[in-house]
Scaffold this motif. Sequence first.
Motif, short mmCIF file in Angstrom:
data_model
loop_
_atom_site.label_atom_id
_atom_site.label_comp_id
_atom_site.label_asym_id
_atom_site.label_seq_id
_atom_site.Cartn_x
_atom_site.Cartn_y
_atom_site.Cartn_z
N ILE A 153 0.51 -1.23 -0.29
CA ILE A 153 -0.29 -0.02 0.16
C ILE A 153 1.14 0.88 0.26
O ILE A 153 0.53 2.46 -1.10
CB ILE A 153 -0.51 0.27 0.93
N ARG A 154 2.09 1.29 0.78
CA ARG A 154 2.50 2.54 0.74
C ARG A 154 3.32 2.88 -0.51
O ARG A 154 3.54 3.85 -0.69
CB ARG A 154 3.63 2.35 1.66
N GLU A 155 3.86 1.76 -1.31
CA GLU A 155 4.85 1.94 -2.34
C GLU A 155 3.50 2.32 -3.53
O GLU A 155 4.64 2.53 -4.38
CB GLU A 155 5.55 0.54 -2.96
N PHE A 156 2.29 2.03 -3.35
CA PHE A 156 1.27 1.76 -4.99
C PHE A 156 1.16 3.92 -4.38
O PHE A 156 1.12 3.84 -5.53
CB PHE A 156 -0.65 1.82 -4.51
N GLY A 157 1.10 4.20 -3.26
CA GLY A 157 0.93 5.25 -2.87
C GLY A 157 1.84 6.39 -3.31
O GLY A 157 2.05 7.30 -3.90
N GLU A 158 3.04 6.05 -2.68
CA GLU A 158 4.47 6.67 -3.08
C GLU A 158 4.36 6.78 -4.62
O GLU A 158 5.36 7.71 -4.96
CB GLU A 158 5.60 6.06 -2.80
N GLU A 159 4.28 5.70 -5.44
CA GLU A 159 4.42 5.42 -7.22
C GLU A 159 3.50 6.58 -7.80
O GLU A 159 3.38 6.31 -8.92
CB GLU A 159 4.51 4.04 -7.06
N THR A 160 1.78 5.98 -7.21
CA THR A 160 0.83 6.53 -8.21
C THR A 160 0.38 7.77 -7.59
O THR A 160 -0.45 7.99 -8.61
CB THR A 160 -0.43 5.31 -7.89
N GLY A 161 0.31 7.78 -6.07
CA GLY A 161 -0.13 8.96 -5.85
C GLY A 161 -1.48 8.53 -5.27
O GLY A 161 -2.11 9.07 -5.15
N LEU A 162 -2.72 7.48 -5.54
CA LEU A 162 -3.35 6.38 -4.59
C LEU A 162 -2.91 5.70 -3.46
O LEU A 162 -2.03 5.15 -3.46
CB LEU A 162 -3.96 5.82 -6.29
N GLY A 163 -3.90 4.90 -3.58
CA GLY A 163 -4.03 4.23 -2.00
C GLY A 163 -4.17 4.75 -0.43
O GLY A 163 -4.49 6.09 -0.76
N GLU A 164 -3.60 4.56 0.46
CA GLU A 164 -3.78 5.02 1.64
C GLU A 164 -3.19 6.26 1.91
O GLU A 164 -3.73 7.65 2.43
CB GLU A 164 -3.34 3.68 2.75
N LEU A 202 -7.61 6.35 -3.03
CA LEU A 202 -8.28 5.24 -2.76
C LEU A 202 -7.75 4.70 -1.40
O LEU A 202 -7.18 4.65 -0.79
CB LEU A 202 -8.37 4.61 -4.22
N ASN A 203 -8.92 3.85 -1.21
CA ASN A 203 -8.85 3.89 0.24
C ASN A 203 -8.84 2.15 -0.28
O ASN A 203 -10.20 1.62 -0.53
CB ASN A 203 -9.72 3.79 1.30
N ILE A 204 -7.96 1.41 -0.19
CA ILE A 204 -7.86 -0.05 -0.71
C ILE A 204 -7.76 -1.22 -0.15
O ILE A 204 -7.47 -2.36 -0.09
CB ILE A 204 -6.39 -0.46 -1.50
N TYR A 247 -12.18 2.49 -14.66
CA TYR A 247 -11.45 2.38 -15.84
C TYR A 247 -10.12 3.37 -15.19
O TYR A 247 -9.91 3.96 -14.63
CB TYR A 247 -12.01 3.32 -16.48
N ILE A 248 -9.34 2.86 -14.96
CA ILE A 248 -7.97 3.36 -14.62
C ILE A 248 -7.46 4.40 -15.18
O ILE A 248 -7.02 5.44 -14.45
CB ILE A 248 -6.52 1.65 -15.21
N GLU A 249 -7.53 4.79 -16.93
CA GLU A 249 -7.80 5.54 -17.33
C GLU A 249 -8.11 6.98 -16.65
O GLU A 249 -7.84 7.91 -16.84
CB GLU A 249 -7.90 5.60 -18.83
N ASP A 250 -9.35 7.12 -15.93
CA ASP A 250 -9.96 7.90 -15.17
C ASP A 250 -9.61 8.45 -14.50
O ASP A 250 -9.37 9.12 -14.01
CB ASP A 250 -11.26 7.44 -15.01
N LEU A 251 -8.21 7.58 -14.01
CA LEU A 251 -6.95 8.46 -12.88
C LEU A 251 -6.54 8.96 -12.87
O LEU A 251 -5.92 9.97 -12.31
CB LEU A 251 -7.16 7.14 -11.79
N PHE A 252 -5.94 8.19 -14.18
CA PHE A 252 -4.56 9.80 -14.59
C PHE A 252 -4.13 11.02 -14.66
O PHE A 252 -3.68 11.20 -13.89
CB PHE A 252 -4.26 9.36 -16.09
N PRO A 253 -5.44 11.76 -13.98
CA PRO A 253 -5.24 13.25 -14.50
C PRO A 253 -5.11 13.51 -12.26
O PRO A 253 -4.72 13.98 -12.01
CB PRO A 253 -6.53 13.54 -14.09
N ILE A 254 -5.44 12.51 -12.08
CA ILE A 254 -4.84 12.38 -10.08
C ILE A 254 -3.31 11.58 -10.20
O ILE A 254 -3.20 11.76 -8.86
CB ILE A 254 -5.88 12.12 -9.11
#
Length: 160
Positions: A60-71, A75-77, A105-112
């Motif tokens: 979760i930490r890596e996902f958040g750091e590398e995408t800006g998403l996650g905990e 996104l709350n995943i 759709y993942i593409e919808d998340l690209f702007p954030i």
Amino acid sequence: MKNSNYKILPNGHEISAAILMVDKNNGVLACHPTMQPKRTMYDLPKGHVEVGEEDIDAAIREFGEETGLGEYGQLNIKDKLIDKGIMPYIKKKDIHLFVYKFNGYIEDLFPIMKCKSYFTNKSGKNLPEMNGYAVFYEGQFHFFMPAICNIVTKYFNNEL
């Protein structure tokens, strides 16, 4: 040389934790590492598990750091992750894979999406670890780094 801050498995391998994000069209989130030439080898959001850290928390930490998403992002995943276990990855490193089935759709998340993790290159310039994102579908998994391609393909072939 192994970093003493990273978790080592009983087999002597370092462990990385990754999230395979799959959207409702079976698209897979792909991250482009800054050090890779453009339009070559993509990766999953992943990274080292630190000593004392749970694998799921590292993912979760890596996902958040590398995408800006996650905990640590949009996104709350945590409660939505499917644990696919630890598997061989590359020489002296295994990967603990978690799957996140995104009901959109993942593409919808690209702007954030924005990488929040940086490194210093040989010139002393501070750069983000990831410099782009894509969505790949079956037939396109060869754009992932070979070891990741193998894992993603096994997931879609129901081998994990």
